[in-house]
Every structure is written in structure tokens, then in C-alpha cells.
Design a protein around this motif. Structure first.
Motif, PDB file in Angstrom:
ATOM      1  N   ILE A 113      24.415 -23.201 -14.773  1.00 48.64           N
ATOM      2  CA  ILE A 113      24.509 -24.308 -15.991  1.00 48.64           C
ATOM      3  C   ILE A 113      25.547 -23.797 -17.067  1.00 48.64           C
ATOM      4  O   ILE A 113      26.212 -24.688 -17.797  1.00 48.64           O
ATOM      5  CB  ILE A 113      23.055 -23.997 -16.585  1.00 48.64           C
ATOM      6  CG1 ILE A 113      21.764 -24.641 -15.721  1.00 48.64           C
ATOM      7  CG2 ILE A 113      22.722 -24.519 -18.193  1.00 48.64           C
ATOM      8  CD1 ILE A 113      20.337 -24.351 -16.091  1.00 48.64           C
ATOM      9  N   CYS A 114      25.710 -22.400 -17.167  1.00 48.29           N
ATOM     10  CA  CYS A 114      26.832 -21.927 -18.388  1.00 48.29           C
ATOM     11  C   CYS A 114      28.328 -22.632 -17.969  1.00 48.29           C
ATOM     12  O   CYS A 114      29.020 -23.129 -18.781  1.00 48.29           O
ATOM     13  CB  CYS A 114      26.826 -20.530 -18.502  1.00 48.29           C
ATOM     14  SG  CYS A 114      25.043 -20.167 -19.471  1.00 48.29           S
ATOM     15  N   ASN A 115      28.394 -22.617 -16.543  1.00 44.73           N
ATOM     16  CA  ASN A 115      29.815 -22.917 -15.928  1.00 44.73           C
ATOM     17  C   ASN A 115      29.877 -24.386 -16.058  1.00 44.73           C
ATOM     18  O   ASN A 115      30.952 -24.769 -16.344  1.00 44.73           O
ATOM     19  CB  ASN A 115      29.821 -22.569 -14.703  1.00 44.73           C
ATOM     20  CG  ASN A 115      30.116 -21.010 -14.379  1.00 44.73           C
ATOM     21  OD1 ASN A 115      30.496 -20.519 -15.416  1.00 44.73           O
ATOM     22  ND2 ASN A 115      29.935 -20.611 -13.117  1.00 44.73           N
ATOM     23  N   GLN A 116      28.818 -25.201 -16.019  1.00 45.20           N
ATOM     24  CA  GLN A 116      28.852 -26.891 -16.343  1.00 45.20           C
ATOM     25  C   GLN A 116      29.024 -27.056 -17.631  1.00 45.20           C
ATOM     26  O   GLN A 116      29.728 -28.115 -17.984  1.00 45.20           O
ATOM     27  CB  GLN A 116      27.543 -27.320 -15.696  1.00 45.20           C
ATOM     28  CG  GLN A 116      27.341 -27.145 -14.252  1.00 45.20           C
ATOM     29  CD  GLN A 116      28.533 -27.855 -13.417  1.00 45.20           C
ATOM     30  OE1 GLN A 116      28.779 -29.135 -13.572  1.00 45.20           O
ATOM     31  NE2 GLN A 116      29.068 -27.278 -12.472  1.00 45.20           N
ATOM     32  N   ILE A 117      28.615 -26.403 -18.480  1.00 44.19           N
ATOM     33  CA  ILE A 117      28.592 -26.675 -20.018  1.00 44.19           C
ATOM     34  C   ILE A 117      29.887 -26.157 -20.550  1.00 44.19           C
ATOM     35  O   ILE A 117      30.579 -26.914 -21.395  1.00 44.19           O
ATOM     36  CB  ILE A 117      27.322 -25.791 -20.735  1.00 44.19           C
ATOM     37  CG1 ILE A 117      26.209 -26.205 -20.515  1.00 44.19           C
ATOM     38  CG2 ILE A 117      27.764 -25.777 -22.244  1.00 44.19           C
ATOM     39  CD1 ILE A 117      25.223 -25.421 -20.883  1.00 44.19           C
ATOM     40  N   SER A 118      30.584 -25.132 -19.883  1.00 44.35           N
ATOM     41  CA  SER A 118      31.722 -24.906 -20.457  1.00 44.35           C
ATOM     42  C   SER A 118      33.036 -25.619 -19.807  1.00 44.35           C
ATOM     43  O   SER A 118      34.374 -25.333 -20.442  1.00 44.35           O
ATOM     44  CB  SER A 118      32.171 -23.325 -19.838  1.00 44.35           C
ATOM     45  OG  SER A 118      32.291 -23.153 -18.600  1.00 44.35           O
ATOM     46  N   ARG A 119      32.804 -26.626 -19.013  1.00 51.56           N
ATOM     47  CA  ARG A 119      33.678 -27.687 -18.441  1.00 51.56           C
ATOM     48  C   ARG A 119      34.118 -28.485 -19.325  1.00 51.56           C
ATOM     49  O   ARG A 119      33.524 -29.081 -19.839  1.00 51.56           O
ATOM     50  CB  ARG A 119      33.264 -28.018 -17.130  1.00 51.56           C
ATOM     51  CG  ARG A 119      33.457 -26.861 -15.807  1.00 51.56           C
ATOM     52  CD  ARG A 119      33.005 -27.665 -14.531  1.00 51.56           C
ATOM     53  NE  ARG A 119      33.156 -26.729 -13.612  1.00 51.56           N
ATOM     54  CZ  ARG A 119      33.186 -26.922 -12.402  1.00 51.56           C
ATOM     55  NH1 ARG A 119      32.831 -28.125 -12.178  1.00 51.56           N
ATOM     56  NH2 ARG A 119      33.127 -25.784 -11.395  1.00 51.56           N
TER      57      ARG A 119
ATOM     58  N   ASP B  75      24.542 -12.582 -24.423  1.00 51.83           N
ATOM     59  CA  ASP B  75      25.233 -13.371 -23.499  1.00 51.83           C
ATOM     60  C   ASP B  75      24.610 -14.627 -23.184  1.00 51.83           C
ATOM     61  O   ASP B  75      23.711 -14.537 -23.226  1.00 51.83           O
ATOM     62  CB  ASP B  75      24.932 -12.339 -22.350  1.00 51.83           C
ATOM     63  CG  ASP B  75      25.793 -12.795 -21.000  1.00 51.83           C
ATOM     64  OD1 ASP B  75      26.715 -13.601 -21.178  1.00 51.83           O
ATOM     65  OD2 ASP B  75      25.502 -12.576 -19.912  1.00 51.83           O
ATOM     66  N   PRO B  76      25.232 -15.427 -23.189  1.00 50.67           N
ATOM     67  CA  PRO B  76      25.098 -17.122 -22.796  1.00 50.67           C
ATOM     68  C   PRO B  76      24.517 -17.099 -21.660  1.00 50.67           C
ATOM     69  O   PRO B  76      23.019 -17.947 -21.609  1.00 50.67           O
ATOM     70  CB  PRO B  76      26.197 -17.977 -22.925  1.00 50.67           C
ATOM     71  CG  PRO B  76      27.274 -17.026 -23.051  1.00 50.67           C
ATOM     72  CD  PRO B  76      27.061 -15.648 -23.116  1.00 50.67           C
ATOM     73  N   VAL B  77      24.727 -16.492 -20.325  1.00 50.95           N
ATOM     74  CA  VAL B  77      24.119 -16.483 -19.133  1.00 50.95           C
ATOM     75  C   VAL B  77      22.626 -15.906 -19.261  1.00 50.95           C
ATOM     76  O   VAL B  77      21.469 -16.260 -18.767  1.00 50.95           O
ATOM     77  CB  VAL B  77      25.042 -15.772 -18.074  1.00 50.95           C
ATOM     78  CG1 VAL B  77      24.128 -15.662 -16.851  1.00 50.95           C
ATOM     79  CG2 VAL B  77      26.255 -16.476 -17.880  1.00 50.95           C
ATOM     80  N   GLU B  78      22.550 -14.698 -20.092  1.00 48.21           N
ATOM     81  CA  GLU B  78      21.255 -14.130 -20.062  1.00 48.21           C
ATOM     82  C   GLU B  78      20.421 -15.046 -21.165  1.00 48.21           C
ATOM     83  O   GLU B  78      19.150 -15.018 -20.611  1.00 48.21           O
ATOM     84  CB  GLU B  78      21.488 -12.539 -20.763  1.00 48.21           C
ATOM     85  CG  GLU B  78      20.075 -12.056 -20.387  1.00 48.21           C
ATOM     86  CD  GLU B  78      19.264 -11.725 -19.365  1.00 48.21           C
ATOM     87  OE1 GLU B  78      18.265 -11.968 -19.329  1.00 48.21           O
ATOM     88  OE2 GLU B  78      20.035 -11.611 -18.051  1.00 48.21           O
TER      89      GLU B  78
END
Length: 88
Positions: free
Chosen positions: A82-88, A14-17
Motif C-alpha cells: 500500500i505504501c509503495n502504491q501511494i508513493s508512486r 514509520d509509514p509502513v508500520e
């Protein structure tokens, strides 16, 4: 499944983990103490994110918990941000 080259333990898929594990590693390397199970002081979170502590206080993009006038942020919330910022 991928394994850590240093210890041989399975790495999270999981990218968040995975990001949370990176943050925990950074905490160990920089002497940041984990509190409340899996949280760090707001100043350490700001350092990790490359922001000033005041910016982190004024922005409400990370949930925090206040205990005795100290503010803590969960590592999982930082990783998710961080993962949400990267996926934008």
C-alpha cells in the motif's frame, strides 16, 4: 512523538508500520483472525485491498505462504504494498 487518542500509546512514525497498525485495527473490527504471528487469510487481504480473491491469487505483487491448502499474507507485506502504491 504522536500518541493514540484512545489508549495513549505511542504511534509508529514509520509509514509502513502505521499502515500495518491500521490493518491490524481493521482485522479486530471485522473479526479477522491473525495467524502465523502476523498474517491474515488471502480472502481477508483481498477484502481489505478492495480486490477479488481471484485477482489476488493471479497477481504476484504480494508474497504469500500456503499451509494445508490455505494461503496467508503477512500484514507487513500488505502495508508495504500500500505504501509503495501511494508513493508512486
Amino acid at each position: 512523538m504522536n500518541h493514540c487518542s484512545e489508549c495513549g500509546q505511542p504511534l509508529p512514525t514509520d509509514p509502513v508500520e502505521a499502515e500495518a497498525e491500521t490493518i491490524r485495527s481493521w482485522c479486530r473490527d471485522n473479526g479477522v483472525v491473525l495467524v502465523l504471528g502476523d498474517a491474515i487469510h488471502q480472502s481477508a487481504a483481498a477484502r481489505y485491498l478492495g480486490l477479488s480473491q481471484k485477482t489476488l491469487q493471479n497477481c504476484y505483487f504480494l508474497p504469500s505462504k500456503r499451509i494445508r491448502r490455505r494461503v496467508y499474507v503477512r500484514i507487513g507485506d500488505i502495508a508495504e504494498f500500500i505504501c509503495n502504491q501511494i508513493s508512486r
